[in-house]
Design an enzyme around this catalytic site. Structure first.
Site, PDB file in Angstrom:
ATOM      1  N   TYR A 161      24.705 -10.023 -20.657  1.00 44.12           N
ATOM      2  CA  TYR A 161      25.999  -9.369 -20.431  1.00 44.12           C
ATOM      3  C   TYR A 161      26.020  -8.624 -19.101  1.00 44.12           C
ATOM      4  O   TYR A 161      27.012  -8.615 -18.391  1.00 44.12           O
ATOM      5  CB  TYR A 161      26.294  -8.399 -21.585  1.00 44.12           C
ATOM      6  N   LYS A 162      24.903  -7.994 -18.763  1.00 39.14           N
ATOM      7  CA  LYS A 162      24.856  -7.239 -17.518  1.00 39.14           C
ATOM      8  C   LYS A 162      24.583  -8.150 -16.312  1.00 39.14           C
ATOM      9  O   LYS A 162      24.544  -7.669 -15.183  1.00 39.14           O
ATOM     10  CB  LYS A 162      23.785  -6.142 -17.615  1.00 39.14           C
ATOM     11  N   ARG A 181      29.294  10.656 -19.766  1.00 35.86           N
ATOM     12  CA  ARG A 181      28.191   9.813 -20.228  1.00 35.86           C
ATOM     13  C   ARG A 181      27.718   8.989 -19.040  1.00 35.86           C
ATOM     14  O   ARG A 181      28.418   8.864 -18.033  1.00 35.86           O
ATOM     15  CB  ARG A 181      28.596   8.908 -21.377  1.00 35.86           C
ATOM     16  N   TYR A 196      22.430   0.737 -26.707  1.00 33.50           N
ATOM     17  CA  TYR A 196      23.718   1.411 -26.682  1.00 33.50           C
ATOM     18  C   TYR A 196      23.711   2.658 -27.528  1.00 33.50           C
ATOM     19  O   TYR A 196      23.156   2.681 -28.622  1.00 33.50           O
ATOM     20  CB  TYR A 196      24.806   0.543 -27.322  1.00 33.50           C
ATOM     21  N   GLU A 255      26.534   4.381 -13.509  1.00 35.18           N
ATOM     22  CA  GLU A 255      27.897   4.914 -13.549  1.00 35.18           C
ATOM     23  C   GLU A 255      27.878   6.253 -14.251  1.00 35.18           C
ATOM     24  O   GLU A 255      27.428   6.343 -15.390  1.00 35.18           O
ATOM     25  CB  GLU A 255      28.811   4.002 -14.366  1.00 35.18           C
ATOM     26  N   HIS A 274      37.683  -3.247 -24.194  1.00 31.39           N
ATOM     27  CA  HIS A 274      36.250  -3.354 -24.445  1.00 31.39           C
ATOM     28  C   HIS A 274      35.880  -4.605 -25.247  1.00 31.39           C
ATOM     29  O   HIS A 274      34.713  -4.798 -25.582  1.00 31.39           O
ATOM     30  CB  HIS A 274      35.742  -2.127 -25.207  1.00 31.39           C
TER      31      HIS A 274
END
Lengths: 197, 346
Positions: B316-317, B223, B37, B265, B193
């Site tokens: 998480y993904k 981003r 991240y 994304e 979030h």
């Protein structure tokens, strides 16, 4: 307790300066009102309205609450049953009303929701958790709300999917999120555990 | 020369694929052979020709088919598009932004003529020719946000700014990666979030919020974020997770190339002029593994990124079920040679 940022943080009820006071509790939440009473000025309950939903505590708190001599005392069987009275009370409230919510997260969340809709500033509302940690969950798939969830995973009472109960919480819905736990492989059926007591 | 819009599907028979030219313009998200991240926000300024950054609002060969898929999602579940009552003005802001950008960047496909409040909008790829009064909701077939985002690729979240925070108060969300607008609407930046692991502790969201609340009109930022999807499915919503989750078990060494997709994304952030809201378009690009390995640098790098990804992030993904199979398949396309810095294909 580990928590996440979408979940409300509850405090401890304490008497606020105000012209009138609306105190709402379910089950063990009544004991938070009784504790507040010990710190309250003498005339506090002369301008107070107590709404109480006894739930699993039966008739163990009624006498003590009534002994506080609130100007108005109400007892109801459920949040849904109490809602018309709450809506009326908020619609007719004057400036200087203070709100106090105590008991389960489901009670606090739903009453908070109704108060926000009525234009009450949520930051001005006192909250305190007491009693059961049972969760109110929204099934992300069918959107149905299941009340009083104590297990992980839990079955959606509407569509029947087996749901992972997440910590992610919506104040707007006053509910935690439930997401199908075995969507990848429906033949995997994890054991339910009682964890929200 | 106009765009050659592909006729394809993102469900059922999954006929989606990228043309060779479109593969080269894919926004590959790793500038080195590892991923962690970071806030990684940069100014959203026009980039090189034949890249997705050439125009600030990118329209590509998948446009018409993506809009058809969105219409199907909305017919099944209208709750994917919601706007709290105070957000209508921001919807008009967004309509203006998207119409003016599209008409300026792609005049052969879109045109906008304004005479005072009377606007005439032509969208040739979708066969739309409408005249309406800007600011008058009754002159459009939908609310302004819904109207224009039914004609624009990517999801759109509109964030109200107040109390030094951003509030998810409106959105068109039909191609999301594991979040529900219906659940998150009304939440502030930290609340929506909240489920993301690791990043809160790293202070990522505090820094990101500070940056975003300071975005000025006319100075958008962007981003990249990424995940992976089995089959080129746009609607990977939690709402339908019980219908598509099983796809993750269908990956075999034989079908990785066609089934497994890198999903990127392109998130951009724009200040809206009248409402002072921020709009947050989340544009989704899909690339099959077979397509990805046609660029040797990307094949090497993606193999290394996926192999070395921290377990929490993979979990998480939602990559756990097929990560190993995919890493093994990719390893055959990684000869261990060094890769050059930066995103570009070489």
């Amino acid at each position: 307790m580990k928590t996440i940022l979408s979940r409300p943080v509850y405090g401890t009820l304490s008497p606020q300066a105000g012209k009138s006071h609306l105190l709402i509790a379910d089950a063990e939440g009544a004991s938070a009102i009784l504790d507040l009473a010990k710190k309250a000025p003498e005339d506090f309950f002369a301008n107070a309205h107590i709404m109480f939903i006894p739930g699993r505590t039966g008739d163990s708190f009624q006498a003590s609450l009534k002994a506080l001599k609130p100007a108005q005392y109400y007892e109801g069987p459920s949040v849904a049953a109490a809602m018309p009275r709450l809506t009326w009370t908020l619609a007719n409230a004057h400036m200087g009303l203070r709100m106090y919510l105590a008991g389960t997260e489901g009670l606090i969340g739903q009453m908070m929701q109704a108060a926000i809709e009525a234009g009450v500033d949520p930051a001005s509302i006192q909250t305190e958790h007491r009693g059961s940690w049972a969760r109110r969950i929204q099934c992300v798939h069918c959107k149905g709300i299941t009340e009083n969830v104590t297990t992980q995973p839990a079955t959606c009472s509407h569509c029947g999917l087996l749901l992972l109960v997440r910590d992610h919480y919506s104040k707007r819905l006053a509910a935690f999120q439930g997401v199908c736990i075995n969507a990848e492989d429906p033949t995997e059926v994890p054991q339910k555990e009682e964890i929200f007591r | 020369m106009g765009i050659n819009f592909r006729k394809e599907t993102f469900r059922d028979d999954f006929t989606f694929r990228n043309s060779p030219e479109n593969i080269r313009r894919f926004p590959f998200p790793y500038h080195e052979d590892a991923y962690m991240y970071s806030v990684n926000i940069e100014p959203h300024v026009p980039g090189p020709k034949n890249s997705v950054f050439e125009h600030l609002v990118d329209v590509d060969e998948h446009y018409v088919s993506e809009m058809q898929d969105r219409a199907m999602v909305l017919a099944e579940d209208p709750l994917r598009c919601q706007s709290l009552p105070h957000m209508t003005l921001a919807g008009w802001d967004l309509l203006e932004l998207l119409m003016t950008e599209k008409a300026a960047s792609y005049p052969e496909h879109f045109s906008l003529t304004r005479e005072g409040d009377r606007w005439h909008w032509i969208n040739r790829p979708l066969g739309i020719d409408d005249t309406f009064t800007f600011g008058d909701v009754s002159t459009l077939p939908y609310g302004p946000m819904e109207y224009i985002t039914r004609q624009s690729q990517g999801d759109f979240a509109i964030l109200d700014q107040r109390d030094n925070n951003l509030w998810m108060d409106a959105g068109m969300i039909t191609t999301q990666a594991d979040w529900s607008l219906d659940f998150d609407i009304g939440m502030n930046f930290f609340e929506w979030h909240a489920p993301v692991p690791l990043a809160h502790e790293m202070g990522v969201f505090t820094r990101a919020l500070k940056y975003l609340t300071n975005i000025q009109q006319g100075k958008p930022a962007r981003r990249l974020n990424w995940t992976m999807t089995i089959n080129p499915r746009l609607d990977t919503s939690p709402e339908n997770f019980h219908k598509w989750g099983g796809d993750r078990l269908t990956v075999t060494p034989e079908n990785v190339g066609q089934k497994v997709h890198l999903r990127v994304e392109l998130q951009s952030f724009w200040r809206l002029p009248r409402s002072n809201a921020l709009v947050f378009p989340i544009r989704c690009y899909l690339l099959k593994m077979d397509e990805l390995v046609t660029v040797p640098k990307w094949a090497r790098r993606f193999h290394r990124v996926l192999r070395d990804l921290p377990v929490e992030l993979a979990e998480y993904k939602g990559l756990t079920r097929y990560r190993q199979t995919t890493v093994e398949w990719l390893s055959k396309h990684d000869d261990g040679a060094p890769t050059s810095p930066g995103f570009s294909p070489d």
